[in-house]
Design an enzyme around this catalytic site. Sequence first.
Site, mmCIF file in Angstrom:
data_model
loop_
_atom_site.group_PDB
_atom_site.id
_atom_site.type_symbol
_atom_site.label_atom_id
_atom_site.label_comp_id
_atom_site.label_asym_id
_atom_site.label_seq_id
_atom_site.Cartn_x
_atom_site.Cartn_y
_atom_site.Cartn_z
ATOM 1 C CG PHE A 111 -0.408 0.478 2.490
ATOM 2 C CD1 PHE A 111 -0.653 1.775 2.938
ATOM 3 C CD2 PHE A 111 0.357 -0.361 3.291
ATOM 4 C CE1 PHE A 111 -0.145 2.224 4.151
ATOM 5 C CE2 PHE A 111 0.858 0.085 4.501
ATOM 6 C CZ PHE A 111 0.615 1.379 4.929
ATOM 7 C CE LYS A 112 3.575 1.542 4.785
ATOM 8 N NZ LYS A 112 4.798 1.230 5.508
ATOM 9 C CG ASP A 113 3.942 0.616 -4.502
ATOM 10 O OD1 ASP A 113 5.091 1.073 -4.386
ATOM 11 O OD2 ASP A 113 3.706 -0.595 -4.681
ATOM 12 C CG LEU A 116 6.251 6.178 -0.384
ATOM 13 C CD1 LEU A 116 6.813 4.963 0.326
ATOM 14 C CD2 LEU A 116 7.178 7.375 -0.209
ATOM 15 C CB THR A 146 8.039 2.908 4.178
ATOM 16 O OG1 THR A 146 6.705 3.153 4.626
ATOM 17 C CG2 THR A 146 8.678 4.257 3.885
#
Length: 496
Positions: A111-113, A116, A146
């Site tokens: 989900f960090k994509d 980010l 992350t």
Amino acid sequence: MNLLYKSTRSEDVTVTASQAILKGLADDGGLFVPTSIPKLTIALSELAKLSYQETAFEVMRLFLTDFTDDELKNCINKAYDSKFDTEEIAPLVKADGAYYLELFHGSTIAFKDMALSILPHLLTTSARKNEVKNDIVILTATSGDTGKAALAGFADVEGTKIIVFYPKDGVSPIQEKQMVTQKGDNTYVVGIKGNFDDAQSGVKDMFNNKDLAKAMEEAGYQFSSANSINIGRLVPQIVYYVYAYSRLLANGQISNGEKMNVVVPTGNFGNILAAYYAKNMGLPIGKLICASNDNKVLYDFFKTGTYDRNRDFILTTSPSMDILISSNLERLIYRIAGGDATKTKDLMNALSSAGMYDITDDMKAELADFIGGYADEAKTASTIRDLYEKTGYVIDTHTAVAAAVYTDYVEATKDETKTVIASTASPYKFTRSVMEAIDGKYASMTDFELVDELSTIANVKVPQAIEDIRSAEVLHDTVCDTEKMQDTVETILKMK
């Protein structure tokens, strides 16, 4: 209206959105928060007609008011493009009565994509707006996801360098392989002999080191952050909750204005905080269900009003949640303290010195919409297995923590509100844990044999992010003690 930002720990300074994004952390060690949370200006019925990119613009323009429409649309369009393997960007999948919001279709399958992918563009746009001449050094601690997402986002971005610290023995084999094989002349990956909290504390110490900042300035550098402490990470996360509601509405699965509940597997608290901000914008969210693993510091906080990190740190199969200091909780504390920066600072000082703090009864009352729950390792594994056997749908360990907590919540409350579960990582990112949960017979297979077997049983193509690391060369092998983190940064930047 021009929305400004201030620190959670002081009242006297406000900055623009672009300045907050550039700085990452306030000078006093606090986190930047908007002076007010804006309300959605578009009807929910109209949101239901929009694409993910269009939804992102409608939400983010309310927070990033010093960006022009063209600047913001440019950032959004560069972020949410073909690097995602589904046109929807964040599809909703219904399984066993809940809606799984798949946030793992980006280039690093976590989900960090979602944030980010856009942060590098927000940051470089912010640098231009503020006439920054220094190279920006992204300094980040990661519990697994992350790091890779930030590395991928900033790789070879002109005018930036990125240094990622991760716990050497505290991430999954796939997570580590993704990071240490990262290409890019401006990327640096360092394993530390410690846990995520050690890495995060070391990074915060460097941000707060005035002597280091001066030396950096003289060398032509300045720090910024890709962690969820950066408001440029938090704002894009608000988008996918708004989008999830719009999809339920568009598909006739919810009526206009009907509430949905949200369940989020939580470590650093940024992801569920984004849902809280969405609720405060006017999105019809009922309960915010905070799901913890065995490191259940947040569960205990919501149950008792005491935040206490003085406990054993437990390594689990959901390593991105193996966190005892939930940095983003400070933003919630500030909000439930009525925007009292002095109170917030006192509580954060208590956490730093004594490892714990207690909130007041009035503050507890402001948490009525939050529910805490947790799942131990056995419950996490059985949830993966049971969901697969019942539906054929395979989830990762972090999502399984959330699914287990959701099941317990429904059993306890009989609440039948439509519920979105944040599915925060692809099962391919934690293949061994997932496959062994489904059946112990998989224990003897190698990691990549398990990848292929998962593809077969789930009938899901192996993501490109996994294919890319099958035979990738290890490019980063630096390991240091926690007290040597600053020395390592200075060596990387050739400052010593």
